[in-house]
Design a protein around this motif. Structure first.
Motif, mmCIF file in Angstrom:
data_model
loop_
_atom_site.group_PDB
_atom_site.id
_atom_site.type_symbol
_atom_site.label_atom_id
_atom_site.label_comp_id
_atom_site.label_asym_id
_atom_site.label_seq_id
_atom_site.Cartn_x
_atom_site.Cartn_y
_atom_site.Cartn_z
ATOM 1 N N GLY A 115 0.711 -1.213 -0.152
ATOM 2 C CA GLY A 115 0.219 0.001 0.232
ATOM 3 C C GLY A 115 0.977 1.429 -0.159
ATOM 4 O O GLY A 115 0.631 2.295 -0.615
ATOM 5 N N ALA A 116 1.953 1.310 0.951
ATOM 6 C CA ALA A 116 2.827 2.352 0.632
ATOM 7 C C ALA A 116 3.339 2.543 -0.651
ATOM 8 O O ALA A 116 3.769 3.731 -1.164
ATOM 9 N N GLN A 130 -0.033 12.019 0.835
ATOM 10 C CA GLN A 130 0.670 10.898 0.557
ATOM 11 C C GLN A 130 1.679 10.511 1.398
ATOM 12 O O GLN A 130 1.966 9.280 2.059
ATOM 13 N N TRP A 131 2.321 11.423 2.068
ATOM 14 C CA TRP A 131 3.596 11.301 2.899
ATOM 15 C C TRP A 131 2.907 10.953 4.359
ATOM 16 O O TRP A 131 3.609 9.933 5.183
ATOM 17 N N PHE A 132 1.788 11.380 4.781
ATOM 18 C CA PHE A 132 1.179 11.086 6.149
ATOM 19 C C PHE A 132 0.697 9.646 5.806
ATOM 20 O O PHE A 132 0.999 8.824 6.840
ATOM 21 N N PHE A 133 0.040 9.093 4.917
ATOM 22 C CA PHE A 133 -0.327 7.767 4.633
ATOM 23 C C PHE A 133 0.892 6.711 4.779
ATOM 24 O O PHE A 133 1.144 5.607 5.147
ATOM 25 N N THR A 134 1.895 7.383 4.137
ATOM 26 C CA THR A 134 3.311 6.347 4.063
ATOM 27 C C THR A 134 3.706 6.317 5.436
ATOM 28 O O THR A 134 4.335 5.304 5.950
ATOM 29 N N LEU A 135 3.807 7.453 6.309
ATOM 30 C CA LEU A 135 4.291 7.279 7.626
ATOM 31 C C LEU A 135 3.423 6.360 8.676
ATOM 32 O O LEU A 135 3.688 5.636 9.017
ATOM 33 N N ALA A 136 1.908 6.375 8.052
ATOM 34 C CA ALA A 136 1.142 5.510 8.642
ATOM 35 C C ALA A 136 1.440 4.071 8.544
ATOM 36 O O ALA A 136 1.321 3.022 9.339
ATOM 37 N N SER A 137 1.770 3.879 7.074
ATOM 38 C CA SER A 137 2.285 2.380 6.778
ATOM 39 C C SER A 137 3.442 1.910 7.348
ATOM 40 O O SER A 137 3.577 0.904 7.865
#
Length: 172
Positions: free
Chosen positions: A53-54, A122-129
């Protein structure tokens, strides 16, 4: 009038202090075991989905002008989206009326640069991943190395790896 304790069915008298009590079901213990086993079973899938997902946040599984994704990234993207590990066959443009439509170069058009808010998301969701991956890895370590159910936790983790792989490899 004093209430004397009466005889029990076995012939001995019980007082309130020595009366047998029904042991309640240990719900917290059962919930903890179920949480451990379910968590270990799905942990490998959670890791795969968080990682793939990331990659998909930035569309790294899609080919575009100047970029060809690695085969593994492309396969993980298909597994994540379509539950198929194989890479989708690419279609050659036909000689029909639509063959000349578009840019004429035959390559996928370049995407516009995303807005600042989209990049931040996008970067926030990458951090969440990344957080989900680290949290899952620490949960695997705790389940497999600590506590009294280490052996069963390790078996559930092994099942969580073997079952999806076996399903991917099924020929039908």
């Amino acid at each position: 009038m004093s209430a004397e304790p009466g005889p029990s069915p076995g012939g001995t008298a019980f007082t309130d202090a020595t009366a047998p009590t029904r042991r309640p079901i240990a719900w917290p213990l059962l919930i903890r075991k179920a949480h451990l086993w379910l968590g270990m079973l799905i942990a490998p899938s959670v890791l795969m989905f968080a990682f793939s997902g990331a990659l998909q946040i930035f569309r790294l599984q899609e080919a575009r002008t100047g970029y060809t994704p690695p085969a593994l990234v492309e396969k993980l993207g298909r597994l994540h989206k379509d539950q198929v590990y194989a890479v989708a066959p690419t279609r050659e443009p036909s000689a029909g009326p639509r063959a000349g439509a578009g840019s004429g170069s035959g390559a996928a058009p370049a995407r516009p640069v995303p807005s600042l808010s989209k990049q931040m998301l996008q970067w926030f969701f990458t951090l969440a991943s990344v957080g989900l991956i680290l949290s899952t890895l620490s949960g695997i370590w705790m389940g497999a190395a600590l506590g009294r159910w280490k052996r069963s936790a390790r078996w559930m983790l092994a099942l969580g790896v073997v079952l999806p792989v076996a399903m991917i490899l099924l020929p039908f």
